[in-house]
Design a protein around this motif. Structure first.
Motif, mmCIF file in Angstrom:
data_model
loop_
_atom_site.group_PDB
_atom_site.id
_atom_site.type_symbol
_atom_site.label_atom_id
_atom_site.label_comp_id
_atom_site.label_asym_id
_atom_site.label_seq_id
_atom_site.Cartn_x
_atom_site.Cartn_y
_atom_site.Cartn_z
ATOM 1 N N THR A 221 -2.642 6.822 -11.343
ATOM 2 C CA THR A 221 -2.646 6.956 -9.890
ATOM 3 C C THR A 221 -1.598 6.065 -9.228
ATOM 4 O O THR A 221 -1.512 4.878 -9.517
ATOM 5 C CB THR A 221 -4.034 6.607 -9.327
ATOM 6 N N GLN A 222 -0.809 6.661 -8.342
ATOM 7 C CA GLN A 222 0.232 5.943 -7.620
ATOM 8 C C GLN A 222 -0.120 5.747 -6.141
ATOM 9 O O GLN A 222 0.182 4.713 -5.561
ATOM 10 C CB GLN A 222 1.559 6.706 -7.722
ATOM 11 N N ALA A 223 -0.722 6.756 -5.521
ATOM 12 C CA ALA A 223 -1.013 6.707 -4.092
ATOM 13 C C ALA A 223 -2.295 5.943 -3.814
ATOM 14 O O ALA A 223 -3.250 5.977 -4.600
ATOM 15 C CB ALA A 223 -1.125 8.116 -3.532
ATOM 16 N N ASP A 224 -2.319 5.261 -2.688
ATOM 17 C CA ASP A 224 -3.525 4.586 -2.208
ATOM 18 C C ASP A 224 -4.200 5.375 -1.088
ATOM 19 O O ASP A 224 -5.419 5.396 -0.980
ATOM 20 C CB ASP A 224 -3.165 3.189 -1.683
ATOM 21 N N VAL A 225 -3.385 6.016 -0.260
ATOM 22 C CA VAL A 225 -3.881 6.791 0.879
ATOM 23 C C VAL A 225 -3.140 8.125 0.891
ATOM 24 O O VAL A 225 -1.934 8.176 0.632
ATOM 25 C CB VAL A 225 -3.632 6.046 2.207
ATOM 26 N N LEU B 88 -8.968 7.817 1.401
ATOM 27 C CA LEU B 88 -8.711 6.789 0.397
ATOM 28 C C LEU B 88 -8.660 7.459 -0.968
ATOM 29 O O LEU B 88 -9.595 8.175 -1.352
ATOM 30 C CB LEU B 88 -9.826 5.738 0.445
ATOM 31 N N VAL B 89 -7.574 7.238 -1.715
ATOM 32 C CA VAL B 89 -7.394 7.896 -3.002
ATOM 33 C C VAL B 89 -8.323 7.282 -4.048
ATOM 34 O O VAL B 89 -8.488 6.060 -4.122
ATOM 35 C CB VAL B 89 -5.926 7.793 -3.463
ATOM 36 N N VAL C 90 0.861 -1.166 0.000
ATOM 37 C CA VAL C 90 0.000 0.000 0.000
ATOM 38 C C VAL C 90 0.902 1.222 0.000
ATOM 39 O O VAL C 90 1.928 1.250 0.694
ATOM 40 C CB VAL C 90 -0.951 0.005 1.222
ATOM 41 N N THR C 91 0.572 2.219 -0.805
ATOM 42 C CA THR C 91 1.400 3.420 -0.921
ATOM 43 C C THR C 91 0.706 4.599 -0.238
ATOM 44 O O THR C 91 -0.447 4.916 -0.544
ATOM 45 C CB THR C 91 1.674 3.755 -2.396
ATOM 46 N N ALA D 275 -5.597 -0.494 1.070
ATOM 47 C CA ALA D 275 -5.713 0.849 1.632
ATOM 48 C C ALA D 275 -6.801 0.902 2.693
ATOM 49 O O ALA D 275 -6.647 1.543 3.739
ATOM 50 C CB ALA D 275 -6.000 1.853 0.526
ATOM 51 N N LYS D 276 -7.906 0.217 2.439
ATOM 52 C CA LYS D 276 -8.996 0.200 3.420
ATOM 53 C C LYS D 276 -8.554 -0.501 4.704
ATOM 54 O O LYS D 276 -8.863 -0.044 5.812
ATOM 55 C CB LYS D 276 -10.222 -0.489 2.818
ATOM 56 N N LYS D 277 -7.811 -1.586 4.558
ATOM 57 C CA LYS D 277 -7.290 -2.275 5.748
ATOM 58 C C LYS D 277 -6.337 -1.364 6.520
ATOM 59 O O LYS D 277 -6.332 -1.357 7.754
ATOM 60 C CB LYS D 277 -6.564 -3.558 5.329
ATOM 61 N N PHE D 278 -5.530 -0.608 5.785
ATOM 62 C CA PHE D 278 -4.570 0.299 6.423
ATOM 63 C C PHE D 278 -5.301 1.397 7.195
ATOM 64 O O PHE D 278 -4.940 1.715 8.336
ATOM 65 C CB PHE D 278 -3.650 0.904 5.364
#
Length: 359
Positions: A94-98, A276-277, A41-42, A286-289
């Motif tokens: 898109t690169q980022a998740d959060v 969340l991106v 995750v990024t 990302a959701k878990k993070f």
């Protein structure tokens, strides 16, 4: 914590500063695909939560998250505005998740279509003023804006108390604040000055006068603390969470809240808000993070490990750091900025600041 009752009435704020730090490789493509199954995750984030020596809140929660899920965190750090701008440039890939920033940059990220709705587990325990009603973002660490000074050089009665103190000739080339519009804490300087001086015009007049002693712009707020600790600077801007955490390795840092001469000490909530991106390449991870950041375990670590204030109102921290943090802001008036106005007029405020200071 007693002060948190006031935080709940304050809104969140964006951004902080810093140099780019990249841990691990970024994903090669954006959007939902087989990449969603990758164990990574990024996270694009404002600085302040990762420790200088690997001992910050992020360091702890990243380690715990990877142990519990097997998902590696790729971390990119910069100023709040810088992180939003980077995500905007990458919208087609898109690169980022959060994304995690201070206000008003999390609001701007939403306005630019960077965020998608997701309400993490535990977000029901975050006060309504500290999260978006549509679930686009929620605070994960509460915080306050503040300043720092060198306690060794300015001991006893020499410690600064007012904005006007910083214009004294003794502070010539010994004051610095991070750049408004780029750093969240730098933007906060404008917000607090406009509040304390009663409007934009008198605030800009003061900042023009302060420019005589100001060293110059800084994209990173976090890099100012070591300069203050060493005595290269006598005073600089910052925030309570970051500076309190830094003070454990920088014993000369003192946290203070400037007042207008004859006025009250003031501050406002400056929380780290996460979203969340949109089209995140690893949306499920990302959701878990985000769930992990708001878990009881992670939130209990906010004060003792991160030097900040838990975002969840059901977390009642009683550790020594929580007590010390509460004492720091005891007696300081907490005001609530008009974030709609700030988000909508930020470009104008920054341009006015540039004109006033010649920056």
């Amino acid at each position: 914590m007693s002060r948190l009752t006031r935080v709940r009435h304050a809104r969140t704020l964006a951004a902080v500063s810093g140099s780019l730090v990249l841990a691990g490789s970024l994903t090669a493509c954006g959007g939902e695909s087989s990449a969603s199954d990758a164990k990574e995750v990024t996270v694009y984030s404002a600085d302040g939560l990762k420790g200088e020596n690997g001992d910050g809140w992020y360091d702890q929660v990243f380690e715990d998250f990877e142990k519990e899920t097997g998902i590696k965190v790729n971390y990119v750090e910069g100023g709040s505005g810088e992180m939003v701008q980077r995500a905007v440039r990458e919208k087609s890939n898109t690169q980022a998740d959060v994304i995690i920033t201070l206000p008003p940059f999390i609001q701007q990220a939403d306005e630019k279509g960077l965020l998608q709705a997701y309400k993490p587990e535990g977000s029901d325990q975050v006060d309504g003023a500290l999260k978006a009603t549509d679930g686009k973002w929620t605070s994960v660490v509460n915080n306050y804006f503040g300043f720092i000074y060198n306690k060794k050089e300015l001991d006893g009665g020499k410690a600064p108390k007012t904005w006007e103190d910083l214009t004294d000739p003794a502070y010539k080339d010994k004051v610095q604040y991070s750049t408004p519009g780029v750093a969240g804490d730098g933007t906060a300087v404008l917000i607090k000055a406009m509040h304390d001086f009663g409007g934009k015009k008198p605030a800009m007049a003061y900042l023009k006068k302060l420019q005589t002693n100001n060293v110059g712009p800084s994209a990173s707020t976090g890099k100012l603390a070591p300069k203050v600790d060493k005595g290269e600077l006598l005073a600089a801007n910052g925030d309570v969470q970051m500076n309190y955490a830094q003070s454990k390795d920088m014993p000369n840092l003192g946290i203070w809240f400037p007042s207008k001469e004859g006025g009250k000490r003031t501050t406002f909530a400056l929380p780290y808000a996460a979203g969340l991106v949109n089209k995140a390449p690893h949306s499920a991870n990302a959701k878990k993070f985000l769930d992990h950041l708001l878990s009881q375990k992670a939130q209990q670590q906010v004060s003792a490990v991160g030097g900040g204030f838990a975002a969840r109102k059901d977390i009642k921290a009683t550790d020594a750091d929580a007590v010390a943090l509460d004492k720091i802001i005891d007696g300081v008036e907490v005001f609530e900025p008009d974030w709609d106005d700030i988000s909508g007029n930020l470009r104008t405020y920054v341009e006015d600041w540039k004109a006033a200071t010649g920056s």
